[in-house]
Design an enzyme around this catalytic site. Structure first.
Site, PDB file in Angstrom:
ATOM      1  N   ILE A  46       2.416  -3.810 -12.134  1.00 33.76           N
ATOM      2  CA  ILE A  46       2.368  -3.126 -10.848  1.00 33.76           C
ATOM      3  C   ILE A  46       1.804  -4.132  -9.847  1.00 33.76           C
ATOM      4  O   ILE A  46       1.102  -5.066 -10.223  1.00 33.76           O
ATOM      5  CB  ILE A  46       1.516  -1.829 -10.893  1.00 33.76           C
ATOM      6  CG1 ILE A  46       0.110  -2.099 -11.463  1.00 33.76           C
ATOM      7  CG2 ILE A  46       2.213  -0.760 -11.701  1.00 33.76           C
ATOM      8  CD1 ILE A  46      -0.755  -0.832 -11.501  1.00 33.76           C
ATOM      9  N   ASP A  47       2.144  -3.947  -8.589  1.00 37.40           N
ATOM     10  CA  ASP A  47       1.746  -4.911  -7.567  1.00 37.40           C
ATOM     11  C   ASP A  47       0.232  -5.089  -7.513  1.00 37.40           C
ATOM     12  O   ASP A  47      -0.529  -4.191  -7.873  1.00 37.40           O
ATOM     13  CB  ASP A  47       2.232  -4.453  -6.184  1.00 37.40           C
ATOM     14  CG  ASP A  47       3.743  -4.442  -6.075  1.00 37.40           C
ATOM     15  OD1 ASP A  47       4.395  -5.132  -6.868  1.00 37.40           O
ATOM     16  OD2 ASP A  47       4.257  -3.727  -5.200  1.00 37.40           O
ATOM     17  N   ARG A  48      -0.168  -6.232  -7.010  1.00 41.64           N
ATOM     18  CA  ARG A  48      -1.594  -6.539  -6.888  1.00 41.64           C
ATOM     19  C   ARG A  48      -2.356  -5.443  -6.152  1.00 41.64           C
ATOM     20  O   ARG A  48      -3.436  -5.030  -6.578  1.00 41.64           O
ATOM     21  CB  ARG A  48      -1.767  -7.876  -6.152  1.00 41.64           C
ATOM     22  CG  ARG A  48      -3.220  -8.242  -5.882  1.00 41.64           C
ATOM     23  CD  ARG A  48      -3.319  -9.501  -5.050  1.00 41.64           C
ATOM     24  NE  ARG A  48      -4.698  -9.778  -4.687  1.00 41.64           N
ATOM     25  CZ  ARG A  48      -5.064 -10.758  -3.859  1.00 41.64           C
ATOM     26  NH1 ARG A  48      -4.151 -11.552  -3.325  1.00 41.64           N
ATOM     27  NH2 ARG A  48      -6.344 -10.941  -3.572  1.00 41.64           N
ATOM     28  N   THR A  60      -1.444  -2.349  -5.644  1.00 41.56           N
ATOM     29  CA  THR A  60      -1.191  -1.004  -6.158  1.00 41.56           C
ATOM     30  C   THR A  60      -2.161  -0.764  -7.301  1.00 41.56           C
ATOM     31  O   THR A  60      -2.344  -1.629  -8.159  1.00 41.56           O
ATOM     32  CB  THR A  60       0.260  -0.870  -6.666  1.00 41.56           C
ATOM     33  OG1 THR A  60       1.153  -1.085  -5.582  1.00 41.56           O
ATOM     34  CG2 THR A  60       0.503   0.507  -7.256  1.00 41.56           C
ATOM     35  N   ARG A 114       8.368   1.283  -2.484  1.00 38.57           N
ATOM     36  CA  ARG A 114       8.181   0.775  -1.130  1.00 38.57           C
ATOM     37  C   ARG A 114       9.527   0.605  -0.423  1.00 38.57           C
ATOM     38  O   ARG A 114       9.678   0.939   0.762  1.00 38.57           O
ATOM     39  CB  ARG A 114       7.413  -0.550  -1.175  1.00 38.57           C
ATOM     40  CG  ARG A 114       6.019  -0.399  -1.775  1.00 38.57           C
ATOM     41  CD  ARG A 114       5.420  -1.721  -2.210  1.00 38.57           C
ATOM     42  NE  ARG A 114       5.092  -2.583  -1.082  1.00 38.57           N
ATOM     43  CZ  ARG A 114       4.642  -3.833  -1.236  1.00 38.57           C
ATOM     44  NH1 ARG A 114       4.493  -4.351  -2.444  1.00 38.57           N
ATOM     45  NH2 ARG A 114       4.353  -4.546  -0.171  1.00 38.57           N
TER      46      ARG A 114
END
Length: 330
Positions: A151-153, A155, A253
């Protein structure tokens, strides 16, 4: 641009070749190569010259002030990047579950999942190496041991990590088949006209901005997001629940942005001045200055690789998002 390249079997290096056209005679070699090869800057080319990795008709160019000449053909040997072995760091983890096969963590926002350029320390992998010692799957390589998905940094939320190769292969297969259950919560600008729906569209790297992903008509990977508006605040911001059928990079997103509802705090996909005039000025500042994309991986469900039992894990919406919701309710 260079249009010919080969991958040598001996050392996995890439060679670019290109003859010099008449209008580009007499140009410094570092500028010429940087102009021709989009992935190289002049400083990078200069470093390659110092390392003896730039050639003219198979002869090494040692002088960075070397000028291009008519008829010359240049080769640039770009060595394959070596994966640095991450170090173990004693970083506290919020562990939701752990056994001999896997560990489920609640990743905080701001923590990168695995080391990469510019972020070699303080990642989830650094923390896992300390916590799990030698017990992590090696399938992900030295830089990504145990990492099955990301998962994104910025998030936050639930993420599962494999502690052995059997678990890694089994979980990876479940992700590949889209049988994993994933629920996210997002705060977005505005209120979707359809309170419940499905967004479909192939996602690929944007041709206009390489930092972004985008919906594309041709190519890319299929992506499906089911969404539902949980609550709206002053008709200006909404809390949206998203269930993923697929797990593409930046999927939520991109999909929510595609229907005109950008995530609060998302400085990549949020359009300039995408703020609501319906909010009081102080509340508008709180929303517009939220320091990260307001996205949380709330739950994760999968079949345990060994026991074959279904497992489900949840992580409460984190404090920063909860506090913003509280302010919006007042």
């Amino acid at each position: 641009m260079f249009n010919k390249y080969d991958m040598t079997e001996e050392n996995n290096n890439i060679f670019f070749t290109s003859p010099v056209s008449n209008e580009k005679i007499g140009i410094r070699i570092d500028k010429f190569i940087a102009d021709e090869v989009s992935c190289l800057s002049r400083s990078m080319v200069q470093k390659l010259i110092l390392k003896g990795e730039v050639f003219c008709d198979d002869e090494t160019i040692a002088d960075k002030d070397f000028k291009t000449r008519e008829g010359d053909i240049y080769q640039i040997n770009i060595p394959s990047p070596e994966e640095a072995t991450p170090i173990a760091q004693d970083i506290k983890l919020d562990i939701l579950y752990e056994d001999d096969d896997l560990v489920v963590v609640n990743k905080p926002q701001g923590m990168t999942v695995h080391p990469a350029a510019g972020a070699t320390r303080d990642t989830l992998v650094n923390a896992l190496l300390f916590h799990c010692k030698d017990s992590l799957s090696g399938i992900g390589g030295v830089a990504r041991p145990g990492i099955v998905h990301r998962i994104d940094r910025f998030t936050s939320g639930v993420l599962v990590v494999a502690k052995n190769d059997m678990a890694h292969k089994d979980l990876a297969e479940q992700f590949f088949k889209h049988s994993i259950e994933r629920t996210y919560y997002a705060l977005v600008y505005g209120v979707p006209s359809d309170k419940k729906g499905t967004i479909e569209g192939n996602i690929a790297r944007s041709s206009f901005d390489r930092k972004k992903m985008a919906l594309v008509q041709n190519g890319g990977k299929s992506a499906i997001t089911h969404y539902e508006v949980v609550e709206s605040f002053k008709n200006a911001v909404s809390l949206v629940k998203c269930n993923l059928e697929t797990g593409r990079t930046h999927q939520i997103r991109v999909h929510l942005s595609s229907i005109g509802h950008h995530l609060v705090g998302d400085d990549v996909y949020e359009k300039p001045k995408k703020t609501s005039i319906l909010l009081p000025i102080e509340l508008k500042k709180l929303v517009n200055n939220f320091p990260r994309q307001a996205l949380h991986a709330f739950s994760l469900g999968f079949i345990h690789p060994r026991s074959k039992k279904f497992m489900h894990f949840e992580a409460s919406i984190p404090e920063d998002m909860s506090e913003l919701i509280k302010q919006l309710k007042q």
